[in-house]
Design an enzyme around this catalytic site. Structure first.
Site, PDB file in Angstrom:
ATOM      1  N   GLU A   1       0.825  -1.204   0.000  1.00  0.00           N
ATOM      2  CA  GLU A   1       0.000   0.000   0.000  1.00  0.00           C
ATOM      3  C   GLU A   1       0.867   1.265   0.000  1.00  0.00           C
ATOM      4  O   GLU A   1       0.557   2.246  -0.684  1.00  0.00           O
ATOM      5  CB  GLU A   1      -0.922   0.018   1.225  1.00  0.00           C
ATOM      6  CG  GLU A   1      -1.851  -1.176   1.324  1.00  0.00           C
ATOM      7  CD  GLU A   1      -1.285  -2.301   2.183  1.00  0.00           C
ATOM      8  OE1 GLU A   1      -2.056  -2.895   2.950  1.00  0.00           O
ATOM      9  OE2 GLU A   1      -0.066  -2.589   2.067  1.00  0.00           O
TER      10      GLU A   1
ATOM     11  N   CYS B   1      -0.080   0.726   7.604  1.00  0.00           N
ATOM     12  CA  CYS B   1      -0.564   1.144   6.287  1.00  0.00           C
ATOM     13  C   CYS B   1      -1.893   1.890   6.402  1.00  0.00           C
ATOM     14  O   CYS B   1      -2.184   2.791   5.618  1.00  0.00           O
ATOM     15  CB  CYS B   1      -0.738  -0.072   5.386  1.00  0.00           C
ATOM     16  SG  CYS B   1       0.826  -0.891   4.998  1.00  0.00           S
TER      17      CYS B   1
ATOM     18  N   ALA C   1      11.119 -38.566  -5.353  1.00  0.00           N
ATOM     19  CA  ALA C   1      11.041 -39.145  -6.691  1.00  0.00           C
ATOM     20  C   ALA C   1      11.112 -40.651  -6.562  1.00  0.00           C
ATOM     21  O   ALA C   1      11.851 -41.182  -5.728  1.00  0.00           O
ATOM     22  CB  ALA C   1      12.177 -38.634  -7.565  1.00  0.00           C
TER      23      ALA C   1
ATOM     24  N   ARG D   1      13.024 -24.867  -4.421  1.00  0.00           N
ATOM     25  CA  ARG D   1      13.859 -24.550  -3.252  1.00  0.00           C
ATOM     26  C   ARG D   1      13.989 -23.040  -3.063  1.00  0.00           C
ATOM     27  O   ARG D   1      13.960 -22.537  -1.936  1.00  0.00           O
ATOM     28  CB  ARG D   1      15.249 -25.168  -3.416  1.00  0.00           C
ATOM     29  CG  ARG D   1      15.294 -26.673  -3.307  1.00  0.00           C
ATOM     30  CD  ARG D   1      16.708 -27.185  -3.594  1.00  0.00           C
ATOM     31  NE  ARG D   1      16.803 -28.635  -3.517  1.00  0.00           N
ATOM     32  CZ  ARG D   1      17.899 -29.323  -3.797  1.00  0.00           C
ATOM     33  NH1 ARG D   1      19.004 -28.677  -4.173  1.00  0.00           N
ATOM     34  NH2 ARG D   1      17.917 -30.651  -3.707  1.00  0.00           N
TER      35      ARG D   1
ATOM     36  N   ASP E   1      23.595 -39.567  -0.404  1.00  0.00           N
ATOM     37  CA  ASP E   1      23.535 -38.655  -1.548  1.00  0.00           C
ATOM     38  C   ASP E   1      24.517 -37.495  -1.480  1.00  0.00           C
ATOM     39  O   ASP E   1      24.783 -36.849  -2.493  1.00  0.00           O
ATOM     40  CB  ASP E   1      22.120 -38.090  -1.694  1.00  0.00           C
ATOM     41  CG  ASP E   1      21.113 -39.126  -2.158  1.00  0.00           C
ATOM     42  OD1 ASP E   1      21.542 -40.153  -2.700  1.00  0.00           O
ATOM     43  OD2 ASP E   1      19.901 -38.908  -1.965  1.00  0.00           O
TER      44      ASP E   1
ATOM     45  N   LEU F   1      21.863 -29.168  -1.383  1.00  0.00           N
ATOM     46  CA  LEU F   1      20.567 -28.534  -1.083  1.00  0.00           C
ATOM     47  C   LEU F   1      20.567 -27.031  -1.347  1.00  0.00           C
ATOM     48  O   LEU F   1      20.035 -26.235  -0.575  1.00  0.00           O
ATOM     49  CB  LEU F   1      20.154 -28.816   0.371  1.00  0.00           C
ATOM     50  CG  LEU F   1      20.017 -30.290   0.759  1.00  0.00           C
ATOM     51  CD1 LEU F   1      19.513 -30.411   2.194  1.00  0.00           C
ATOM     52  CD2 LEU F   1      19.100 -31.044  -0.199  1.00  0.00           C
TER      53      LEU F   1
ATOM     54  N   ARG G   1      21.729 -24.135  -7.194  1.00  0.00           N
ATOM     55  CA  ARG G   1      22.802 -23.897  -8.159  1.00  0.00           C
ATOM     56  C   ARG G   1      22.358 -24.018  -9.623  1.00  0.00           C
ATOM     57  O   ARG G   1      23.033 -23.511 -10.515  1.00  0.00           O
ATOM     58  CB  ARG G   1      23.974 -24.842  -7.896  1.00  0.00           C
ATOM     59  CG  ARG G   1      23.614 -26.304  -7.956  1.00  0.00           C
ATOM     60  CD  ARG G   1      24.675 -27.184  -7.300  1.00  0.00           C
ATOM     61  NE  ARG G   1      24.275 -28.588  -7.330  1.00  0.00           N
ATOM     62  CZ  ARG G   1      23.441 -29.136  -6.443  1.00  0.00           C
ATOM     63  NH1 ARG G   1      22.932 -28.390  -5.471  1.00  0.00           N
ATOM     64  NH2 ARG G   1      23.138 -30.417  -6.522  1.00  0.00           N
TER      65      ARG G   1
ATOM     66  N   GLY H   1      15.123 -38.786   3.690  1.00  0.00           N
ATOM     67  CA  GLY H   1      14.729 -39.896   2.827  1.00  0.00           C
ATOM     68  C   GLY H   1      13.377 -40.470   3.241  1.00  0.00           C
ATOM     69  O   GLY H   1      12.576 -39.797   3.871  1.00  0.00           O
TER      70      GLY H   1
ATOM     71  N   THR I   1      12.361 -40.320   7.006  1.00  0.00           N
ATOM     72  CA  THR I   1      12.019 -38.964   7.445  1.00  0.00           C
ATOM     73  C   THR I   1      10.670 -38.533   6.874  1.00  0.00           C
ATOM     74  O   THR I   1       9.821 -37.994   7.597  1.00  0.00           O
ATOM     75  CB  THR I   1      13.119 -37.979   7.012  1.00  0.00           C
ATOM     76  OG1 THR I   1      14.364 -38.400   7.568  1.00  0.00           O
ATOM     77  CG2 THR I   1      12.810 -36.573   7.497  1.00  0.00           C
TER      78      THR I   1
END
Length: 342
Positions: free
Chosen positions: A53, A87, A157, A188, A204, A208, A211, A287, A290
């Site tokens: 505003e 505002c 996935a 992300r 893995d 995270l 990039r 994974g 979790t």
């Protein structure tokens, strides 16, 4: 008859421009209309900066006609002092006679008070224009305010035959296409934080970060109960702030924040601590153990599940959700199903 929905749609379009920069604030857009034409607009660009505003009013070239105009905004204007002045005060100062609002603000500091202040100061207020769309726009903010926890997105996935990872995985394994990977990095950049468990870091070695695109890195979160992970792992680099939930210590060193947690009620404890840190959204990326913890405790709002064309024959079975996807689309050779926990 003025079509309020047309101008509210413009507010929503403007608001979305702030998606990567305004958290923990909501996304807000504003247009000012005179004789059925938009004469000025603005949106909330970054946390701590002017609200929508204020920007719309400041962008108005001729301040004199504000007293004959209508201000549209997708979220109730604030009436309290926070990072910036209220505002509502500015709206009244410029004698803007009409304010059209998408939805009431769920924050206890605002909730109805902004509308009340405007009405008490002789402003004609209409509320509830495209209300559902306005709430959906700020679903993260609404969940954070109402449920006292971040908005939770589960992401994983799986292979065509239903496995989330190879059985004896010894090195990093990417299930989906490069285009899907880029999409994940875009997600992300739009959320406050991303969480993985110890096994995912070991198998893995994820970074995270974002990039693959241009955007901000989320806060990285890892569950490491016994602090067994090697600090040479990519998740502990200097690319982003990293929170380590553990059973040992509370400590901050450089960009690493160690938080001692209650592992008997881990999911609830993590969410409570993130709420107190003003983290309004969370991607749970792995994974399986979790992700299953969040599903079994019913602490999730959305799930984004890729199905690859790859087959593994054997491996770790994918998590499952007991509802049908709300949306399905293809990204290269991958299928993406999106679920909502309504």
């Amino acid at each position: 008859m003025v079509n309020h929905e047309i101008f509210m749609k413009e507010c929503i379009v403007l608001a979305k421009k702030g998606i990567m920069n305004v958290s923990p604030n909501p996304m807000v857009g504003c247009v000012i209309v005179y004789k059925d034409k938009i004469i000025s607009s603005g949106y909330h660009k970054e946390y701590g900066g002017n609200h929508a505003e204020v920007n719309a009013i400041e962008n108005s070239i001729d301040k004199k006609i504000l007293s004959k105009s209508t201000l549209y905004v997708n979220l109730e204007p604030c009436s309290h002092y926070g990072q910036t002045p209220p505002c509502c005060n500015l709206i009244v100062k410029y004698n803007i006679p009409n304010v059209v609002i998408g939805t009431e603000d769920p924050c206890s500091l605002v909730k109805g008070n902004g509308i009340k202040y405007l009405i008490e100061n002789k402003v004609n207020v209409i509320c509830g224009i495209l209300e559902n769309k306005c709430k959906k726009l700020n679903k993260r903010f609404f969940i954070y305010q109402k449920n006292k926890r971040p908005y939770i997105i589960l992401k994983w996935a799986k292979s065509k035959d239903g496995y989330i990872a190879p059985k004896d995985q010894e090195k990093s394994f990417w299930m989906t296409s490069n285009k899907s990977k880029k999409k994940v990095h875009q997600w992300r950049s739009e959320e406050d934080s991303i969480l993985v468990g110890t096994k995912t870091v070991v198998k893995d070695n994820p970074e995270l970060t974002v990039r693959e695109i241009s955007g901000k890195n989320p806060i990285r979160i890892v569950i490491d109960r016994d602090l067994s992970l090697d600090l040479k792992r990519k998740i502990f680099n200097q690319q982003s702030e990293t929170i380590i939930f553990n059973d040992k210590i509370n400590l901050t060193t450089k960009n690493l924040i160690y938080v001692k947690s209650d592992f008997k009620n881990l999911v609830e404890d993590i969410l409570n601590k993130l709420y107190n840190l003003k983290v309004i959204s969370l991607i749970v990326e792995g994974g399986k153990y979790t992700i299953d913890k969040f599903i079994s405790s019913n602490n999730w709002d959305e799930a984004r599940v890729f199905t690859s064309e790859k087959t593994l024959i054997t491996g770790i079975m994918s998590p499952t959700i007991k509802c049908n996807p709300s949306k399905t689309k293809n990204i290269d050779s991958d299928k993406l199903d999106i679920y909502f926990n309504d």
